[in-house]
Design a protein around this motif. Structure first.
Motif, PDB file in Angstrom:
ATOM      1  N   PHE A 102       0.858  -1.191   0.000  1.00  0.00           N
ATOM      2  CA  PHE A 102       0.000   0.000   0.000  1.00  0.00           C
ATOM      3  C   PHE A 102       0.886   1.230   0.000  1.00  0.00           C
ATOM      4  O   PHE A 102       1.693   1.443   0.905  1.00  0.00           O
ATOM      5  N   SER A 103       0.747   2.053  -1.031  1.00  0.00           N
ATOM      6  CA  SER A 103       1.513   3.295  -1.158  1.00  0.00           C
ATOM      7  C   SER A 103       0.615   4.478  -0.836  1.00  0.00           C
ATOM      8  O   SER A 103      -0.252   4.846  -1.630  1.00  0.00           O
ATOM      9  N   GLN A 104       0.826   5.071   0.337  1.00  0.00           N
ATOM     10  CA  GLN A 104       0.102   6.273   0.740  1.00  0.00           C
ATOM     11  C   GLN A 104       0.857   7.494   0.209  1.00  0.00           C
ATOM     12  O   GLN A 104       2.080   7.531   0.209  1.00  0.00           O
ATOM     13  N   SER A 105       0.109   8.497  -0.239  1.00  0.00           N
ATOM     14  CA  SER A 105       0.727   9.659  -0.885  1.00  0.00           C
ATOM     15  C   SER A 105       1.140  10.756   0.081  1.00  0.00           C
ATOM     16  O   SER A 105       2.108  11.473  -0.167  1.00  0.00           O
ATOM     17  N   GLU A 106       0.374  10.921   1.166  1.00  0.00           N
ATOM     18  CA  GLU A 106       0.601  12.041   2.075  1.00  0.00           C
ATOM     19  C   GLU A 106       0.683  11.559   3.520  1.00  0.00           C
ATOM     20  O   GLU A 106       0.083  10.537   3.876  1.00  0.00           O
ATOM     21  N   LYS A 107       1.386  12.300   4.346  1.00  0.00           N
ATOM     22  CA  LYS A 107       1.509  11.917   5.751  1.00  0.00           C
ATOM     23  C   LYS A 107       0.134  11.894   6.403  1.00  0.00           C
ATOM     24  O   LYS A 107      -0.772  12.636   6.021  1.00  0.00           O
ATOM     25  N   GLU A 108       0.006  11.027   7.405  1.00  0.00           N
ATOM     26  CA  GLU A 108      -1.266  10.909   8.112  1.00  0.00           C
ATOM     27  C   GLU A 108      -1.424  12.071   9.093  1.00  0.00           C
ATOM     28  O   GLU A 108      -1.384  11.898  10.315  1.00  0.00           O
ATOM     29  N   ALA A 109      -1.606  13.266   8.512  1.00  0.00           N
ATOM     30  CA  ALA A 109      -1.727  14.476   9.334  1.00  0.00           C
ATOM     31  C   ALA A 109      -3.126  15.060   9.269  1.00  0.00           C
ATOM     32  O   ALA A 109      -3.391  16.086   9.878  1.00  0.00           O
ATOM     33  N   ASN A 110      -4.014  14.424   8.505  1.00  0.00           N
ATOM     34  CA  ASN A 110      -5.394  14.887   8.473  1.00  0.00           C
ATOM     35  C   ASN A 110      -6.319  13.675   8.537  1.00  0.00           C
ATOM     36  O   ASN A 110      -5.908  12.539   8.254  1.00  0.00           O
ATOM     37  N   PRO A 111      -7.555  13.868   8.941  1.00  0.00           N
ATOM     38  CA  PRO A 111      -8.465  12.740   9.174  1.00  0.00           C
ATOM     39  C   PRO A 111      -8.666  11.831   7.969  1.00  0.00           C
ATOM     40  O   PRO A 111      -8.825  10.619   8.125  1.00  0.00           O
ATOM     41  N   PHE A 112      -8.679  12.396   6.751  1.00  0.00           N
ATOM     42  CA  PHE A 112      -8.900  11.572   5.569  1.00  0.00           C
ATOM     43  C   PHE A 112      -7.785  10.542   5.427  1.00  0.00           C
ATOM     44  O   PHE A 112      -8.044   9.341   5.257  1.00  0.00           O
ATOM     45  N   ARG A 113      -6.534  10.991   5.489  1.00  0.00           N
ATOM     46  CA  ARG A 113      -5.404  10.073   5.306  1.00  0.00           C
ATOM     47  C   ARG A 113      -5.306   9.073   6.455  1.00  0.00           C
ATOM     48  O   ARG A 113      -4.985   7.905   6.252  1.00  0.00           O
ATOM     49  N   ILE A 114      -5.571   9.526   7.661  1.00  0.00           N
ATOM     50  CA  ILE A 114      -5.542   8.622   8.815  1.00  0.00           C
ATOM     51  C   ILE A 114      -6.561   7.499   8.627  1.00  0.00           C
ATOM     52  O   ILE A 114      -6.256   6.315   8.810  1.00  0.00           O
ATOM     53  N   THR A 115      -7.778   7.880   8.237  1.00  0.00           N
ATOM     54  CA  THR A 115      -8.845   6.896   8.067  1.00  0.00           C
ATOM     55  C   THR A 115      -8.570   5.982   6.883  1.00  0.00           C
ATOM     56  O   THR A 115      -8.825   4.772   6.939  1.00  0.00           O
ATOM     57  N   GLU A 116      -8.050   6.539   5.804  1.00  0.00           N
ATOM     58  CA  GLU A 116      -7.757   5.751   4.604  1.00  0.00           C
ATOM     59  C   GLU A 116      -6.728   4.661   4.905  1.00  0.00           C
ATOM     60  O   GLU A 116      -6.958   3.476   4.614  1.00  0.00           O
ATOM     61  N   THR A 117      -5.605   5.044   5.498  1.00  0.00           N
ATOM     62  CA  THR A 117      -4.565   4.068   5.831  1.00  0.00           C
ATOM     63  C   THR A 117      -5.082   3.057   6.847  1.00  0.00           C
ATOM     64  O   THR A 117      -4.849   1.845   6.720  1.00  0.00           O
ATOM     65  N   GLY A 118      -5.821   3.548   7.844  1.00  0.00           N
ATOM     66  CA  GLY A 118      -6.374   2.651   8.847  1.00  0.00           C
ATOM     67  C   GLY A 118      -7.329   1.641   8.246  1.00  0.00           C
ATOM     68  O   GLY A 118      -7.360   0.471   8.660  1.00  0.00           O
ATOM     69  N   SER A 119      -8.106   2.067   7.249  1.00  0.00           N
ATOM     70  CA  SER A 119      -9.058   1.172   6.602  1.00  0.00           C
ATOM     71  C   SER A 119      -8.348   0.035   5.870  1.00  0.00           C
ATOM     72  O   SER A 119      -8.790  -1.118   5.923  1.00  0.00           O
ATOM     73  N   ILE A 120      -7.247   0.351   5.202  1.00  0.00           N
ATOM     74  CA  ILE A 120      -6.478  -0.687   4.500  1.00  0.00           C
ATOM     75  C   ILE A 120      -5.904  -1.676   5.510  1.00  0.00           C
ATOM     76  O   ILE A 120      -6.003  -2.904   5.337  1.00  0.00           O
ATOM     77  N   LYS A 121      -5.298  -1.166   6.579  1.00  0.00           N
ATOM     78  CA  LYS A 121      -4.701  -2.034   7.593  1.00  0.00           C
ATOM     79  C   LYS A 121      -5.759  -2.875   8.303  1.00  0.00           C
ATOM     80  O   LYS A 121      -5.557  -4.079   8.536  1.00  0.00           O
ATOM     81  N   ASP A 122      -6.880  -2.262   8.647  1.00  0.00           N
ATOM     82  CA  ASP A 122      -7.937  -2.973   9.365  1.00  0.00           C
ATOM     83  C   ASP A 122      -8.507  -4.103   8.516  1.00  0.00           C
ATOM     84  O   ASP A 122      -8.758  -5.206   9.022  1.00  0.00           O
ATOM     85  N   GLN A 123      -8.729  -3.833   7.230  1.00  0.00           N
ATOM     86  CA  GLN A 123      -9.304  -4.872   6.383  1.00  0.00           C
ATOM     87  C   GLN A 123      -8.327  -6.026   6.181  1.00  0.00           C
ATOM     88  O   GLN A 123      -8.731  -7.193   6.175  1.00  0.00           O
ATOM     89  N   ALA A 124      -7.046  -5.712   6.041  1.00  0.00           N
ATOM     90  CA  ALA A 124      -6.041  -6.772   5.907  1.00  0.00           C
ATOM     91  C   ALA A 124      -6.059  -7.664   7.145  1.00  0.00           C
ATOM     92  O   ALA A 124      -5.989  -8.896   7.047  1.00  0.00           O
ATOM     93  N   ALA A 125      -6.175  -7.037   8.317  1.00  0.00           N
ATOM     94  CA  ALA A 125      -6.219  -7.808   9.559  1.00  0.00           C
ATOM     95  C   ALA A 125      -7.484  -8.667   9.623  1.00  0.00           C
ATOM     96  O   ALA A 125      -7.437  -9.831  10.045  1.00  0.00           O
TER      97      ALA A 125
END
Length: 358
Positions: free
Chosen positions: A73-96
């Motif tokens: 998973f290649s994230q484009s921007e640092k997790e400094a805003n709610p959208f990016r935090i939720t997006e990355t978390g969603s990928i990790k959560d679903q993989a788990a």
């Protein structure tokens, strides 16, 4: 398009509206309306006939088992805003949820640097990634990375920003919102909350990606039907809160008669709230504010009366991204574009739905 039960994670692919776009956006009457039934509002799956699709057989890529394969998973921007935090978390959560070993999910962050994202993707491939989920920084510029994936026969699913490369040739599919429709829905809210009259400032997102272009087009096209509203200023705030605030401060000085703001994400909208307060005016009252995202901070401002409306841009791509990859591995045709369902918040529902915001 059925989803492999072993990879549904309890959320079927029908939790989104699936469309294939062929050079134009879906009309408002054809787009499924958000149900507001939870964080991922459900909508009926739709795949118009006669549209382009992609299958494993077409690409000639090897079949893999997502549960044992390495996924990048290649994230484009640092997790400094709610959208990016939720997006990355969603990928990790679903993989788990799918039982993918933590060591098999390889995650990188380009920190808003296009060259770094290209290097990141090539690094993921070097580490043995057999499928990629990519949140592109820009619509253009990722071709070297996509070429590298194609050379190794690794399928690429892009999320949240569309690239200008070719689906089923350079990448598999795009999963994201209908950004033109988001802009049009924002304009509908703007017309409603202003009564159809006033002077509007637009805080543009960053340049070089389809999100900004499409949200601007949708908004302006719909606003053209309200002659009492005019756009008197527009300037980029790069989807950033502090930049949005600085730009709004400048616009209030050069255009003190501004009565409404359309911010192309919530972070800039919240920055505008701060600027409006600093100018001695009341946000949400003296100057109406409509934005796109669906962050909890913005929705809470609606509840507080300092904001007027928010069109959601759903960042919860995990279930859909993995479900789409599984369908591809199962030999089923994948549409070139998959549209995720987006909700909407205003003074009539913000308080009851704030828990759904991210």
């Amino acid at each position: 398009m059925p989803v492999n039960p072993s990879l549904s994670g309890g959320v079927a692919l029908t939790a989104v509206c699936v469309l294939v776009l062929c050079g134009c956006s879906k009309s408002e009457t054809e787009t499924a309306k958000p149900s507001g039934a939870g964080p991922a509002a459900s909508a009926a799956a739709v795949q118009p006939s006669g549209q382009s699709t992609c299958s494993l057989a077409q690409t000639g890529y090897p079949k893999i088992d997502l549960k044992t394969a390495k996924i990048g998973f290649s994230q484009s921007e640092k997790e400094a805003n709610p959208f990016r935090i939720t997006e990355t978390g969603s990928i990790k959560d679903q993989a788990a949820k799918l039982g993918i070993p933590s060591g098999n999910l390889l995650v990188t962050n380009a920190q808003s640097d296009l060259n770094k994202q290209i290097s990141d993707i090539k690094s993921l491939l070097d580490q043995g990634a057999q499928a990629l989920i990519v949140a592109p920084l820009n619509s253009d510029g990722l071709q070297p990375a996509l070429d590298a994936a194609k050379a190794k026969k690794v399928p690429v699913v892009t999320v949240d920003r569309k690239v200008t490369s070719l689906p089923c040739t350079d990448y598999l599919t795009f999963i994201g919102s209908d950004f033109v429709q988001q802009g049009a829905r924002a304009a509908d809210q703007m017309i409603r909350v202003t009564g159809g009259t006033g002077k509007v400032a637009i805080l543009l997102g960053s340049s070089g990606n389809n999100v900004t272009t499409d949200r601007t087009k949708g908004f302006k096209d719909k606003l053209a039907g309200a002659p009492g509203l005019s756009v008197v200023a527009e300037q980029t705030g790069d989807f950033d809160r502090s930049k949005g605030q600085a730009v709004m401060e400048q616009l209030l000085q050069s255009h003190p008669d501004i009565t409404a703001v359309y911010a192309e994400n919530d972070e800039m909208g919240i920055g505008a709230v701060n600027a409006i307060k600093g100018a001695g005016k009341q946000p949400g009252k003296d100057i109406k504010i409509v934005s796109v995202d669906g962050t909890r901070n913005a929705v809470k401002l609606i509840v507080d009366g300092q904001y007027n409306a928010v069109i959601e841009s759903n960042p919860r791509f995990g279930s859909l991204a993995f479900g789409t990859l599984q369908q591809f591995q199962d030999g089923q045709p994948i549409p070139a574009t998959v549209i995720i369902s987006d909700d909407e918040y205003d003074e009539t529902n913000a308080e009851s739905k704030v828990a759904n915001a991210y």
